[in-house]
Every structure is written in C-alpha cells, then in structure tokens.
Design a protein around this motif. Sequence first.
Motif, PDB file in Angstrom:
ATOM      1  N   PRO A   1      -2.414   0.256  -8.337  1.00  0.00           N
ATOM      2  CA  PRO A   1      -2.778   0.502  -6.733  1.00  0.00           C
ATOM      3  C   PRO A   1      -3.597  -0.553  -6.303  1.00  0.00           C
ATOM      4  CG  PRO A   1      -3.016   2.603  -7.873  1.00  0.00           C
ATOM      5  CD  PRO A   1      -2.812   1.610  -9.061  1.00  0.00           C
TER       6      PRO A   1
ATOM      7  N   PHE B   1       2.483   1.462  -3.759  1.00  0.00           N
ATOM      8  CA  PHE B   1       1.655   1.702  -4.747  1.00  0.00           C
ATOM      9  C   PHE B   1       0.435   2.500  -4.725  1.00  0.00           C
ATOM     10  CE2 PHE B   1       4.118  -2.363  -5.153  1.00  0.00           C
ATOM     11  CZ  PHE B   1       4.726  -1.871  -6.361  1.00  0.00           C
ATOM     12  N   GLY B   2      -0.035   2.843  -3.422  1.00  0.00           N
ATOM     13  CA  GLY B   2      -1.200   3.358  -2.943  1.00  0.00           C
ATOM     14  C   GLY B   2      -2.528   2.504  -2.985  1.00  0.00           C
ATOM     15  N   HIS B   3      -3.555   2.916  -2.695  1.00  0.00           N
ATOM     16  CA  HIS B   3      -4.589   1.992  -2.804  1.00  0.00           C
ATOM     17  C   HIS B   3      -5.946   2.873  -2.850  1.00  0.00           C
ATOM     18  CE1 HIS B   3      -4.462   3.479   1.705  1.00  0.00           C
ATOM     19  NE2 HIS B   3      -5.777   3.568   1.405  1.00  0.00           N
ATOM     20  N   LYS B   4      -6.993   2.007  -3.256  1.00  0.00           N
ATOM     21  CA  LYS B   4      -8.578   2.674  -3.653  1.00  0.00           C
ATOM     22  C   LYS B   4      -9.057   2.580  -2.129  1.00  0.00           C
ATOM     23  CE  LYS B   4      -7.864   4.238  -7.784  1.00  0.00           C
ATOM     24  NZ  LYS B   4      -7.705   5.524  -7.972  1.00  0.00           N
TER      25      LYS B   4
ATOM     26  N   HIS C   1       4.126   7.490  -6.833  1.00  0.00           N
ATOM     27  CA  HIS C   1       3.282   8.640  -7.057  1.00  0.00           C
ATOM     28  C   HIS C   1       4.184   9.859  -6.641  1.00  0.00           C
ATOM     29  CE1 HIS C   1       0.308  12.060  -6.836  1.00  0.00           C
ATOM     30  NE2 HIS C   1      -0.057  11.308  -8.129  1.00  0.00           N
TER      31      HIS C   1
ATOM     32  N   TYR D   1       1.984   0.839 -12.640  1.00  0.00           N
ATOM     33  CA  TYR D   1       1.850  -0.035 -11.559  1.00  0.00           C
ATOM     34  C   TYR D   1       0.137   0.055 -11.553  1.00  0.00           C
ATOM     35  CZ  TYR D   1       1.342   4.439  -8.920  1.00  0.00           C
ATOM     36  OH  TYR D   1       1.076   5.577  -8.683  1.00  0.00           O
TER      37      TYR D   1
ATOM     38  N   ASP E   1      -2.293   7.935  -2.417  1.00  0.00           N
ATOM     39  CA  ASP E   1      -1.311   7.864  -3.618  1.00  0.00           C
ATOM     40  C   ASP E   1      -0.221   7.403  -2.794  1.00  0.00           C
ATOM     41  OD1 ASP E   1      -2.827   9.103  -5.433  1.00  0.00           O
ATOM     42  OD2 ASP E   1      -2.139  11.194  -4.853  1.00  0.00           O
ATOM     43  N   GLY E   2       0.545   6.573  -3.338  1.00  0.00           N
ATOM     44  CA  GLY E   2       1.631   5.667  -2.740  1.00  0.00           C
ATOM     45  C   GLY E   2       3.210   6.397  -3.105  1.00  0.00           C
TER      46      GLY E   2
ATOM     47  N   SER F   1       0.882  -1.200  -0.074  1.00  0.00           N
ATOM     48  CA  SER F   1      -0.062   0.150   0.095  1.00  0.00           C
ATOM     49  C   SER F   1       0.880   1.397  -0.125  1.00  0.00           C
ATOM     50  CB  SER F   1      -0.968  -0.016   1.276  1.00  0.00           C
ATOM     51  OG  SER F   1      -1.586   1.218   1.115  1.00  0.00           O
TER      52      SER F   1
ATOM     53  N   ASP G   1      -8.768   6.978  -0.654  1.00  0.00           N
ATOM     54  CA  ASP G   1      -8.052   6.923  -1.924  1.00  0.00           C
ATOM     55  C   ASP G   1      -6.476   7.443  -1.301  1.00  0.00           C
ATOM     56  OD1 ASP G   1      -9.810   5.997  -3.433  1.00  0.00           O
ATOM     57  OD2 ASP G   1      -9.832   7.460  -4.779  1.00  0.00           O
TER      58      ASP G   1
ATOM     59  N   LYS H   1       4.965  -6.579  -8.710  1.00  0.00           N
ATOM     60  CA  LYS H   1       4.656  -5.424  -8.824  1.00  0.00           C
ATOM     61  C   LYS H   1       5.822  -4.391  -9.472  1.00  0.00           C
ATOM     62  CE  LYS H   1      -0.019  -4.681  -6.998  1.00  0.00           C
ATOM     63  NZ  LYS H   1      -0.690  -3.794  -6.289  1.00  0.00           N
TER      64      LYS H   1
END
Length: 492
Positions: free
Chosen positions: A281, A228-231, A247, A279, A243-244, A225, A241, A269
């Motif tokens: 997320p 790469f971030g997550h939703k 980003h 990538y 941003d990882g 997470s 949301d 990934k």
Amino acid sequence: MALPQYATDRPEPAAPRPHVLVVDDEEDLCRLLTLRLEHHGFRVSTEQTARGGLEVLEREVVDAMIVDVRLEHENGLDLLVQVQNRSVDLPVVILTANGGVETAIEAMRRGAYGFVTKPFDDLDLLQKLDHAVERVRLRREVAGLRRLVGSAHHDHRLLGTSDAIADIRELIARVGPSDATVLLLGESGTGKEVAARCIHAQSSRASHPFVAINCGALPPELLESELFGHKRGSFTGALRDKDGLFHAADGGTLFLDEIGDAPPSVQVKLLRVLQERSYLPVGATEPAMVDVRIIAATNRDLQAEVLAGSFREDLFYRLHVVPISMPPLRERTEDIPLLAELFLTRATAKHGLGAAHISSEALQILMTHSWPGNVRELANVVEGAALLTTDAVLRPEHVRTVLPQRAEDSLVEFRPRGVERPPQEALSILGSNGNFPRMRQARDAFDRLYLQEALRRSGGNVSAAAKLAGRNRTDFHDLLRRHGIDATQFRP
C-alpha cells in the motif's frame, strides 16, 4: 400558472399486434389468411418458400408460425425441424390436407404446437394462435424479467446466436473454472466487462467479490491509491488508512479495464501482485498478501505499446496467459435482431413505456449501420429510439433521429492536390464503412486481390500468373493455398 402534467397526459401505448408468419406456396391462401388474421388483430408476414420463412426469422421477431406441410419442392416438416433448432419456444401450427392424420401425428412428434386440416375452420385456427401467442408472450416475459429487467445486477450472459459469440462462450466455459489470468481484447463496446463477469461467474470464486476499475478514468496517483490502498499521512489528504480494491476483491476477481492506460508506477506494482501475490500500500513498509484472480481488458494493441516502450513487456506476458478477442458487432450482424429486441425490452421497462416491437424497416437500418460503438452503441440507440415511439412500434424515423451521423457523411473529404482517389478495390480494402483496418488485414486483403487479378489475366494458368507476379511457381501455389484461392475458377 399551472405546469403541464406530462406524466398524466401521456396516453397509454397500444399493445403491439402479435406477429404471425405464414409459409405456404399457395399465393391465394396466403392472401386469405392475411385478411382473416389481420381482421382479428394479428400482424401477418407471408412467404412461399422455407428459405424465405427462415430469412424472416433472422430479421424479425415472430410470435407464431403457420406452415403448410406440402410446399413446392419442399417438406414443411423439414422446415419445422429447422425452426425448432433455431428457436425451440416458437410455436408452429401445421396445415395439412384433410385426412392427413399420420402426417399430423408426425408433426406433433417433431414439436409442432398444433395442426389444422384444410379446409380449416377460422375459429379453430384463431384459438390455436391465441393460445400459442399467449404462451410465447409469457415465456418471453419471464425470460426478460430474469435476464434483462428485474435485477440490479449486471447481465452475466453474452447474448447472440452467431458463431463468433458462440466461440467466445465456449472459450469462457473452458477458461472460467481455472484461475488463469485472462486478457480481453477488442474495441470499445464489444462487451469485455460482460465477458469478465461471465468468467468470474463460472469460476470457483463466484461467491466472492467481483471488483471492476477503469485504469484510464483516474490520474496516476489516485489510481495507485484506489488499487493498493494507502496509509495515513502518506500524501496530502491521506487523513486515515484506506484499504484498496485489491483488498476488497480478496478471494474474488479484480477486473482491470483499459489496462493499457495504467501508468508505469502502477504497472510495476501489478507485476509484483501477479508474481508474488502481494502488494505494498502507498506509504506502507510491510507488504500485504492477497488472493485475487486478475482479468484485464484493453482496446489498444499492447504489443505495439510494448515496442513503443509505454507498456512493460514482462507485465504484458503475465497478463497474456489466455487472450480472448471480443468480436465487433459488424462481424456478428446476425445477432443484431435479438440484441435490439432485448435492449428494447430493457428500455421500455426502465422508462415505463409498455411493451413495444421493432418494425422490419427500422430493423433493416439497424442491420446496415456499421456500429463503431458496437453493442454499447446499439443499446443506446435502441433506448433513445424507444423514447420517441408513440404507438409501441419503433420505426425508421425514430432510429434515424438518434443514430449518430457517420463521419464520412458529415465531413468533407480532404485530398492533397494532385493526388488521385484510390480505385474502388483499394477503398474496399481500406474499409468503406469508416472502419480503418489494421495494416496486416489490409495487406492480406491486397495480396488476395492481387493473386486473383494475376489468375484472371492469365486465364487460370498458375505458371503464367506466377511469371506475371515475378514469383516462382511453387511460391505462387503456396500463396494461393494460404489465401484459399482455387485457380481453376479463373479458367475459361
């Protein structure tokens, strides 16, 4: 009951005495200069040869030098040139015989700070030394503020004068301007993140973010997470949301420290980012594009991890575009005096202790320690020792108090019953200072000892030595050449 006022009761530390190194082959003159200069507040070291003077410069921080132009079998001007090559800012005052004007002019041309003729006037010499010491103090203070103290940013310099660190700087200078992926290898504390920042600073991405993360510091789900971030709603607790770090590092550099600890899901990934510059997320259905240079670092043997199946082979080769191996501190001991003095400057500024210096005895302890924690350990030891000083001099007892006890000094050695301790030669191969070598290093060291012993027993006769070793003469010659052994040295 009133609390003790520690902050106000502590006396101000005395300023360290300027250190003057005298190189003169006349013992009586050395004693005279020592008495006069120490009377006026200087700390004095004396040597009677150019080599001795250079060795002092390797061990200690010197503020000024006095060099006799005529040393026994040596030329003081040649020593001046060598000093200038090592430290262009170190002021050198030349002693010349009365009337040696041409020599004095030549000394000034070669970079001497000044000259004094024999018999010299005390006031003249003291004035020159005072001015020289003040100049070097100001230069060091400015350099210290720029490089060490007065910035909240990380230091972007790999400090040291050893060949090992010079080679790393040269390699970084060639790789930095490119966009190539770099894999930094080496033990913990060798400065892999500093090297990564150097690479970033020398690239076209220098004005963009440098983002660092330790892949072994987070559990697998959280690491994925973070990178790469997550939703929102992709897992429990994902309320919005996010941003990882990819980003955050867009346009710049992402430093993946301890990449060997990355779990398989993250490895997959990372491989996609390196291959496709995109990538996904966590919880997303559409990939995100990214322009990031990746620099990875590890203290593990990733090739062994690949063979063991714990690290993806395809990811290894994607990361292993430009490998850079950071040398451990025990292989660059000539850098310890400089590093220790710089760390001391940083520590005294951080804790408001005032200027301090390291005694030669304390420096000797630092030079002989094996430093399993490398540069990071040295920095911590110097900082801890600095807090114990009371007179602005870091002494052996301060270093010993904070220096971690070596494992072989504190543990009882386990030896199976009936098994003899290996001979001293084998112990030297296995590392007598607690640093266990890789199998290839140990094997090479044994082969070298074996070949030398075969030549010793055969009196340097290669054919006889090959016969002893059960090898043909051509193979034996190849082995000698590979290990850089000259058979003629073993002949009577």
